[in-house]
Design a protein around this motif. Structure first.
Motif, PDB file in Angstrom:
ATOM      1  N   ILE A  51       1.011  -1.310   0.100  1.00 33.09           N
ATOM      2  CA  ILE A  51      -0.083   0.083  -0.166  1.00 33.09           C
ATOM      3  C   ILE A  51       0.961   1.084  -0.125  1.00 33.09           C
ATOM      4  O   ILE A  51       0.592   2.160  -0.791  1.00 33.09           O
ATOM      5  N   VAL A  52       1.891   1.351   0.795  1.00 31.18           N
ATOM      6  CA  VAL A  52       2.689   2.542   0.701  1.00 31.18           C
ATOM      7  C   VAL A  52       3.556   2.728  -0.643  1.00 31.18           C
ATOM      8  O   VAL A  52       3.620   3.819  -1.033  1.00 31.18           O
ATOM      9  N   HIS A  57       3.359   6.090  -5.553  1.00 30.09           N
ATOM     10  CA  HIS A  57       3.004   6.358  -7.036  1.00 30.09           C
ATOM     11  C   HIS A  57       1.978   7.023  -7.131  1.00 30.09           C
ATOM     12  O   HIS A  57       2.001   8.274  -8.067  1.00 30.09           O
ATOM     13  N   LEU A  58       0.868   7.274  -6.472  1.00 35.09           N
ATOM     14  CA  LEU A  58      -0.393   7.957  -6.646  1.00 35.09           C
ATOM     15  C   LEU A  58      -0.025   9.603  -6.449  1.00 35.09           C
ATOM     16  O   LEU A  58      -0.555  10.187  -6.777  1.00 35.09           O
ATOM     17  N   VAL A  59       0.830   9.549  -5.298  1.00 34.68           N
ATOM     18  CA  VAL A  59       0.969  11.007  -4.586  1.00 34.68           C
ATOM     19  C   VAL A  59       1.815  11.697  -5.813  1.00 34.68           C
ATOM     20  O   VAL A  59       1.506  12.800  -6.180  1.00 34.68           O
ATOM     21  N   VAL A  60       2.901  11.101  -6.390  1.00 36.91           N
ATOM     22  CA  VAL A  60       3.699  11.753  -7.404  1.00 36.91           C
ATOM     23  C   VAL A  60       2.763  11.991  -8.521  1.00 36.91           C
ATOM     24  O   VAL A  60       2.812  13.067  -9.393  1.00 36.91           O
ATOM     25  N   ARG A  61       1.795  11.258  -8.891  1.00 36.55           N
ATOM     26  CA  ARG A  61       0.789  11.308 -10.129  1.00 36.55           C
ATOM     27  C   ARG A  61       0.134  12.639  -9.821  1.00 36.55           C
ATOM     28  O   ARG A  61      -0.167  13.555 -10.716  1.00 36.55           O
ATOM     29  N   GLU A  62      -0.427  12.785  -8.652  1.00 34.70           N
ATOM     30  CA  GLU A  62      -1.292  13.855  -8.205  1.00 34.70           C
ATOM     31  C   GLU A  62      -0.640  15.339  -8.258  1.00 34.70           C
ATOM     32  O   GLU A  62      -1.162  16.099  -8.469  1.00 34.70           O
ATOM     33  N   ILE A  78      -4.022   7.438   5.468  1.00 36.37           N
ATOM     34  CA  ILE A  78      -3.817   5.962   5.139  1.00 36.37           C
ATOM     35  C   ILE A  78      -2.561   5.441   5.683  1.00 36.37           C
ATOM     36  O   ILE A  78      -2.448   4.458   6.513  1.00 36.37           O
ATOM     37  N   ARG A  79      -1.497   6.192   5.452  1.00 30.61           N
ATOM     38  CA  ARG A  79       0.004   5.981   5.755  1.00 30.61           C
ATOM     39  C   ARG A  79      -0.073   5.843   7.262  1.00 30.61           C
ATOM     40  O   ARG A  79       0.713   5.179   8.054  1.00 30.61           O
ATOM     41  N   LYS A  80      -0.620   6.861   7.896  1.00 31.43           N
ATOM     42  CA  LYS A  80      -0.565   6.878   9.473  1.00 31.43           C
ATOM     43  C   LYS A  80      -1.565   5.841  10.025  1.00 31.43           C
ATOM     44  O   LYS A  80      -1.188   5.205  11.075  1.00 31.43           O
ATOM     45  N   GLY A  81      -2.841   5.312   9.426  1.00 31.48           N
ATOM     46  CA  GLY A  81      -3.237   4.315   9.770  1.00 31.48           C
ATOM     47  C   GLY A  81      -2.366   2.888   9.776  1.00 31.48           C
ATOM     48  O   GLY A  81      -2.635   2.006  10.595  1.00 31.48           O
ATOM     49  N   LEU A  82      -1.719   3.000   8.599  1.00 31.52           N
ATOM     50  CA  LEU A  82      -1.014   1.512   8.680  1.00 31.52           C
ATOM     51  C   LEU A  82       0.244   1.514   9.585  1.00 31.52           C
ATOM     52  O   LEU A  82       0.352   0.522  10.100  1.00 31.52           O
ATOM     53  N   ALA A  83       0.555   2.508  10.084  1.00 33.12           N
ATOM     54  CA  ALA A  83       1.849   2.641  10.902  1.00 33.12           C
ATOM     55  C   ALA A  83       1.353   2.155  12.409  1.00 33.12           C
ATOM     56  O   ALA A  83       2.067   1.913  12.955  1.00 33.12           O
ATOM     57  N   LEU A 103      -5.835   0.433  -5.063  1.00 26.86           N
ATOM     58  CA  LEU A 103      -5.516   1.010  -3.769  1.00 26.86           C
ATOM     59  C   LEU A 103      -6.711   0.650  -2.936  1.00 26.86           C
ATOM     60  O   LEU A 103      -6.552   0.219  -1.773  1.00 26.86           O
ATOM     61  N   GLY A 104      -7.934   0.768  -3.358  1.00 29.15           N
ATOM     62  CA  GLY A 104      -9.345   0.210  -2.650  1.00 29.15           C
ATOM     63  C   GLY A 104      -9.348  -1.232  -2.380  1.00 29.15           C
ATOM     64  O   GLY A 104      -9.652  -1.462  -1.272  1.00 29.15           O
ATOM     65  N   ARG A 105      -8.783  -1.930  -3.423  1.00 33.11           N
ATOM     66  CA  ARG A 105      -8.834  -3.282  -3.271  1.00 33.11           C
ATOM     67  C   ARG A 105      -7.662  -3.824  -1.861  1.00 33.11           C
ATOM     68  O   ARG A 105      -7.961  -4.676  -1.063  1.00 33.11           O
ATOM     69  N   GLU A 106      -6.410  -2.895  -2.040  1.00 31.49           N
ATOM     70  CA  GLU A 106      -5.546  -3.083  -1.104  1.00 31.49           C
ATOM     71  C   GLU A 106      -5.757  -2.807   0.333  1.00 31.49           C
ATOM     72  O   GLU A 106      -5.594  -3.555   1.202  1.00 31.49           O
ATOM     73  N   VAL A 107      -6.520  -1.739   0.277  1.00 33.64           N
ATOM     74  CA  VAL A 107      -7.079  -1.217   1.753  1.00 33.64           C
ATOM     75  C   VAL A 107      -7.873  -2.300   2.075  1.00 33.64           C
ATOM     76  O   VAL A 107      -8.101  -2.714   3.292  1.00 33.64           O
ATOM     77  N   ALA A 108      -8.854  -2.983   1.619  1.00 38.08           N
ATOM     78  CA  ALA A 108      -9.912  -3.606   1.971  1.00 38.08           C
ATOM     79  C   ALA A 108      -9.322  -4.969   2.279  1.00 38.08           C
ATOM     80  O   ALA A 108      -9.473  -5.760   3.368  1.00 38.08           O
ATOM     81  N   ALA A 109      -8.348  -5.563   1.784  1.00 34.82           N
ATOM     82  CA  ALA A 109      -7.555  -6.845   1.957  1.00 34.82           C
ATOM     83  C   ALA A 109      -6.646  -6.380   3.363  1.00 34.82           C
ATOM     84  O   ALA A 109      -6.655  -7.417   4.232  1.00 34.82           O
ATOM     85  N   TRP A 110      -6.440  -5.089   3.554  1.00 35.23           N
ATOM     86  CA  TRP A 110      -5.552  -4.833   4.854  1.00 35.23           C
ATOM     87  C   TRP A 110      -6.603  -4.989   5.885  1.00 35.23           C
ATOM     88  O   TRP A 110      -6.307  -5.714   7.009  1.00 35.23           O
TER      89      TRP A 110
END
Length: 266
Positions: A51-52, A57-62, A78-83, A103-110
């Protein structure tokens, strides 16, 4: 230069008590739950890393595109929640867009892995509580063995007296003193069941010749009767004390001993 070789014969000696006594105290179900939790924890670490990397990759794109700040803020959360190993909430993510759908699928898997870990931890606590009662009862059952009590007495008479008090005063609640004492009991059992403890029952002793072609394990069985002969040996400190006593007697013949002053006959 000479080469090392294995001797063609070995000396075989079994421990004084069966190894399955120790096996009967194993927390099998609890251990299985712990292994499951560790496996899920490993998968969570892998999922967090995936996810990180995707967020980077998405941040660079935005930043190179529309610079949608609300999405940058969401991905930061999301990154803070992961930590913190928390369940992730990300309703603002446009899952219909390329990249964000993954990203939605990865978050659901998490979130699913977090739920599995919580369930396994809960099951592990329940198993540990149940098995603790079972194993403590089994430990008390083993302590009623006359042979085991004799072995404990020969190794440490004071500890054997403590075992008697432990058996005579069962407590429902497991106190800190109980925990320390039971851990000590396990160490004694480990010495008696898994080692060749010479300060106790042990044997038989025999010789063997290794056979590389043999597939079946060698099994030793106790002969009947269990004890055919007893031998008592005087330990060094007892012999030294006896020597000192003899030397203190008037008219004793001179003795010389390690740590003992020379005796002179009167």
């Amino acid at each position: 230069m000479s080469k090392w070789r294995i001797m063609p014969y070995v000396i075989v000696r079994r421990a004084g008590f069966p190894i399955n006594w120790l096996e009967s105290l194993r927390f099998t179900e609890t251990l299985a739950c712990v292994k499951n939790v560790l496996e899920i924890e490993k998968r969570l670490d892998e999922q967090r890393l995936a996810i990180v990397r995707l967020i980077e990759h998405l941040v660079v794109r935005e930043k190179n595109g529309q610079d949608r700040r609300h999405l940058l803020s969401t991905m930061s959360k999301i990154r803070k929640g992961l930590a913190k190993r928390k369940t992730l909430q990300c309703p603002a993510i446009p899952v219909e867009e390329e990249g964000y759908d993954q990203l939605g699928r990865e978050v659901a898997a998490w979130n699913d892995l977090l739920q599995q870990a919580a369930e396994q931890q809960r099951a592990g606590r329940e198993c540990a509580e149940s098995e603790m009662k079972e194993k403590r009862a089994r430990l008390r059952q083993l302590l009623h063995s006359p042979r085991l009590r004799e072995a404990l007495w020969s190794m440490n008479p004071r500890f054997d007296e403590a075992v008697t008090r432990y058996l005579e005063n069962p407590r429902g609640e497991r106190t800190s003193d109980d925990k320390r004492f039971e851990r000590r009991l396990i160490t004694y059992l480990q010495r008696l069941c898994a080692k060749n403890e010479t300060n106790s029952f042990f044997g038989p002793i025999d010789y063997a010749k290794p056979n590389p072609e043999q597939q079946a394990p060698v099994v030793y069985e106790w002969a009947v009767p269990f004890v055919r002969e007893r031998r008592v040996f005087c330990s060094y400190w007892a012999a030294e004390t006896l020597l000192e006593k003899i030397c203190s007697e008037p008219g004793a013949t001179p003795f010389y001993g390690r740590g003992v002053t020379r005796c002179t006959a009167a």
